[in-house]
Design an enzyme around this catalytic site. Structure first.
Site, PDB file in Angstrom:
ATOM      1  N   CYS A 157     -20.749   4.983   3.020  1.00  0.00           N
ATOM      2  CA  CYS A 157     -21.739   5.983   3.417  1.00  0.00           C
ATOM      3  C   CYS A 157     -22.655   6.348   2.264  1.00  0.00           C
ATOM      4  CB  CYS A 157     -21.025   7.245   3.899  1.00  0.00           C
ATOM      5  SG  CYS A 157     -20.041   7.970   2.595  1.00  0.00           S
TER       6      CYS A 157
ATOM      7  N   CYS B 164     -20.932   7.783  -0.635  1.00  0.00           N
ATOM      8  CA  CYS B 164     -20.247   6.756  -1.427  1.00  0.00           C
ATOM      9  C   CYS B 164     -21.204   6.175  -2.454  1.00  0.00           C
ATOM     10  CB  CYS B 164     -19.749   5.621  -0.544  1.00  0.00           C
ATOM     11  SG  CYS B 164     -18.615   6.130   0.731  1.00  0.00           S
TER      12      CYS B 164
ATOM     13  N   ASP C 106       4.995 -10.551   8.565  1.00  0.00           N
ATOM     14  CA  ASP C 106       5.831 -10.698   7.385  1.00  0.00           C
ATOM     15  C   ASP C 106       6.149  -9.272   6.929  1.00  0.00           C
ATOM     16  OD1 ASP C 106       6.836 -11.654   4.848  1.00  0.00           O
ATOM     17  OD2 ASP C 106       4.925 -10.985   4.009  1.00  0.00           O
TER      18      ASP C 106
ATOM     19  N   ASP D  94       1.275 -12.296   3.664  1.00  0.00           N
ATOM     20  CA  ASP D  94       0.536 -12.247   2.397  1.00  0.00           C
ATOM     21  C   ASP D  94       1.059 -13.173   1.328  1.00  0.00           C
ATOM     22  OD1 ASP D  94       2.893 -10.835   1.796  1.00  0.00           O
ATOM     23  OD2 ASP D  94       1.855  -9.873   0.136  1.00  0.00           O
TER      24      ASP D  94
ATOM     25  N   ASP E  77       4.475 -17.420   3.112  1.00  0.00           N
ATOM     26  CA  ASP E  77       3.910 -17.297   4.451  1.00  0.00           C
ATOM     27  C   ASP E  77       2.813 -18.321   4.716  1.00  0.00           C
ATOM     28  OD1 ASP E  77       5.362 -14.939   4.964  1.00  0.00           O
ATOM     29  OD2 ASP E  77       3.907 -13.814   3.787  1.00  0.00           O
TER      30      ASP E  77
END
Lengths: 730, 52
Positions: free
Chosen positions: A51, A54, A455, A629, A633
């Site tokens: 925004c 920010c 996971d 992650d 995996d």
């Protein structure tokens, strides 16, 4: 860069010199800037910026740092580029941004420079602008003709239209002509062949009619076609460019450097330059850049990214470590056994690359639509030409007019916009929620998912432990634990450090790999591993505190990732089957499954087990979404129908997955599945809309009743309905 | 109808100005950060006095 830096400064100088009193200041400042060494350019990804506030906060915080010359946050790419003196490092900037509440990651500016200037996109936008200008002007003139301009006036208007439209079609139509030619050369009929033919026929027939002083010219249709099709093409390109730059950004996240000991001195080197036999220093908190054997130091290493184990493992002299593991407590010196392409990290990544190429190519809805559309359109147009040649006894002009009208009307304006409009709208929505679509077809595949496999470590949990039995301890024990814990950066210690006000202890000493000891009221207290403290180990993740021979046990559970519960609940509400598979111990997996309400879970799974589960589900006809992650995996991520990984995942895992979760929050996964299903519905609706429009307009064109006004109306109406339908996504 | 000889060039000229402005904006990279630009106008940083 050397030349660019002073130039960037000029506007500011101009602004300052405008104030007469300050006229001296800029030159002094300029001098100071000249003395300073060459500016460095840093690039950071700021995924949570969204925004106006920010922008202000982030830019103000960065600009307030000494040495920073300019900072600009690009909200579209969620990326900040900083010009600064070389003393300012990316790590400083990350710390500064963290201070104002924004998570940031360093990006390799060199890798990104290519995407900064999106030449192809700008080229398309330029053609789009030109086509729009022509469309508006030609339409202005055409409306005069349609309203009843006669003879000389009509001819003049047609001539002016021709002057505007012909150069436009030649310029703006180039992307279509090029790709049509490329398709024809290899003997295929793409979507662009009928488009090019329609553009060519419409322009040349209109030119002929203008020369002959005829009443119908299709110049407006030609430029309108150009405009709408370019719009579709541009949207499509944008989605792809965002995905590509995202992939590059992810690659740029890993800045590959290591500290090497050369004749006793520490030198920073690129990982690619490290050879087998070198000594590499890994600080606490750092990731092992290479495979190696520990030659000095004792510590604990976090293997969760490779194996899914949430408990750190002890590492001392002689321990074999693999690239990708994280060093936790003490500095380690490694003798390199394998580096770069030889390291286990890269071998795993290579396996993924092989699996990737074996992945069956997904045929998108648009491709399937184009496959039957192109031949049909050509057939219709030629049939119309043949029929009218026969019917009128060889009136070529009439027959070609009708066949051109058929081509123009069937031209896939709506079809060309149907998919890109929806995909752009959907991926824009998901990006704002913090999900990055890396693969253009991922959205369509996500819509078919019926089983979601998660996971555990690093995905559903943050890999950061949380104490679970604080209530069982007396306050003085807690404050003693907090005091000892504040002396270490071990994850368990960090979780304990803030549980109470620390007691007054002295001589705090960390014994890397074992724990912390200190003096409390003259007596020695220890907190750490069971054996070192002298306690009987318990089954779950725990640390042990011994005071006066009494042992206090602190147990831990993995901290849930924010939004994990919401995501699971949302997926369940959508009727998806949820599975949990982890390489971690049964105790902690079961615990988490209960907390999240997942009935179907597997613990102690090896990478091959995960792969087998996903493959098995796929073979049984399910469409699996894998969320993971770690390196363990990656094979499963690749084998799954569609896959998601968090931004904190290893490079290899992110490469293997189709969608990347940018922020810490996991809740967007539920939204992603819902939005993708909605997007697919919109795409199909759009196909239906354009089919309906063709079903009405084509017969009219075939019997020779189509007028330029009619086709212009139908074309714009269908394109607008399709775009509006795409915007209905919620 | 003579008025057309003025109106048509005028309309084309105005449209051409718009096109030229668009091409200039495109070449000076003003379409690099659409959502950032949309938000920057809401910033309150330089409301009281212009940016020095």
């Amino acid at each position: 860069m050397t030349i660019a830096a002073p130039h960037e400064f000029e506007p500011e100088q101009g602004g300052m010199a405008a104030c007469p009193a300050c006229a001296v200041v800029p030159s002094a400042k300029e001098l100071a800037e000249r003395v300073k060494p060459i500016a460095a350019r840093l690039m950071l990804s700021v995924p949570m910026a969204h925004c106006a506030a920010c922008i202000s906060t982030v830019e103000a915080a960065v600009l307030a740092t000494p040495g920073v010359r300019s900072a600009r946050l690009n909200l579209t790419l969620k990326r900040i580029s900083i010009e600064a003196t070389p003393e300012v490092t990316a790590a400083d900037m990350v710390a500064v941004l963290k201070g104002v509440g924004y998570e940031a990651h360093e990006l390799d500016a060199g890798l990104l420079s290519a995407t900064e200037t999106d030449k192809q996109g700008r080229d398309l936008l330029m053609r789009l602008g030109v086509a729009f200008f022509s469309m508006m002007n030609v339409m202005l003139l055409s409306i005069a003709v349609w309203s009843g301009a006669e003879s000389a006036t009509r001819d003049m208007f047609h001539w002016i239209s021709a002057l505007i439209a012909l150069p436009t079609v030649i310029f703006a139509g180039q992307p279509f002509f090029k790709s049509a030619w490329a398709a024809l050369r290899v003997g295929r009929l793409g979507m662009d062949v009928p488009i090019s033919l329609a553009l060519f026929l419409a322009s040349s027939i209109s030119l002929y009619e203008t020369i002959e002083g005829g009443s119908h010219a299709y110049f407006d249709a030609a430029v309108m076609l150009c405009f709408f099709l370019l719009l579709g093409r541009y949207l499509d390109h944008r989605t792809r460019a965002v995905a590509r730059s995202a992939a590059e950004e992810l690659a740029a996240l890993e800045v590959p450097r290591a500290r090497v000991l050369v004749e006793g001195a520490e030198v920073e080197r690129a990982i690619s330059e490290i050879a087998v036999g070198d000594l590499v220093l890994v600080r606490p908190g750092g990731r092992m850049p290479v495979d190696g054997v520990v030659t000095q130091g004792a510590s604990e290493v976090d293997r969760s990214l490779l194996t899914g184990e949430s408990l750190p493992v002890f590492a001392g002299v002689g321990t074999v470590v693999s690239a990708g593991e994280v060093n936790l407590t003490g500095p380690l010196t490694l003798r390199v056994t394998a580096a770069g392409a030889e390291s286990s990290l890269h071998r795993m990544a290579d396996l993924v690359a092989v699996a990737e190429s074996a992945r069956t190519k997904y045929t998108t809805l648009a491709e399937r639509a184009a496959a039957w559309y192109s031949p049909l359109v050509h057939l219709l147009s030629f049939a119309a030409f043949g029929f009218w040649m026969w019917k009128t006894g060889g009136d070529f002009r009439h027959a070609i007019n009708i066949s051109a009208a058929v081509l123009i009307i069937t031209c896939p304006c709506a079809l060309g916009l149907a998919v890109p409009a929806v995909v752009t709208s959907a991926s824009g929505k998901l990006f704002r929620k913090g999900l990055l679509i890396k693969d253009g077809t991922a959205l369509e595949r996500l819509a078919r998912v019926d089983v979601v496999v998660f996971d555990k470590t690093g995905t559903l949990t943050l890999g950061a432990p949380e104490p679970t039995n604080l209530d069982a301890h007396a306050p003085h024990v807690l404050s003693l634990a907090a005091a000892l814990a504040s002396g270490s950066s071990h994850p368990l210690a960090r979780a304990l450090a803030a549980v109470a006000a620390p007691a007054a202890v002295s001589d705090v000493r960390e014994v890397p790999g074992y724990g912390i000891e200190a003096r409390f009221g003259g007596k020695l207290v220890r907190m750490g591993r069971a054996a070192w403290v002298g306690a009987d180990p318990v089954d779950v993740t725990a640390t042990y505190l011994s005071v006066d021979g009494v042992v206090h046990v602190f147990t831990f559970a993995d901290q849930l990732r924010q939004g994990a519960e919401d995501a699971i609940a949302a997926l369940k509400a959508q009727g998806k089957t949820i599975k949990l598979i982890s390489g971690d111990t049964t105790g902690s997996v079961a615990d988490l499954a209960v907390r999240l309400g997942i009935a179907d879970w597997t613990a102690g799974a090896l990478p091959a087990d995960k792969l087998a589960l996903v493959r098995g589900l796929g073979a049984a006809g399910h469409h699996v979404l894998m969320v993971g992650d770690g390196l363990n995996d990656t094979a499963a991520l690749t084998a799954a129908y569609v896959s998601i990984s968090p931004a904190s995942a290893l490079d290899a895992a992110r490469t293997a997955s189709d969608i990347v979760l940018l922020g810490q929050n996991m809740a967007p996964i539920g939204d992603a599945v819902r939005i993708s299903a909605q997007a697919k519905r919109r795409i199909l609706e759009n196909f239906g809309l354009s089919a309906a429009y063709n079903a009405i307009a084509v017969p009219i064109a075939l019997i020779g009743l189509a007028t330029p006004l009619g086709s212009a109306l139908a074309m714009s109406l269908s394109s607008i309905t399709v775009s509006l339908n795409a915007l209905r996504l919620k | 109808m003579e008025i057309l000889s003025i109106l048509i060039p005028a309309s084309l000229l105005l449209g051409g100005c718009g096109l030229a402005a668009f091409i200039w904006a495109l070449k000076s990279k003003q379409f690099e950060d659409p959502s950032g630009d949309a938000n920057r106008i809401l910033m309150k940083d330089w409301d009281d006095h212009p940016k020095p």
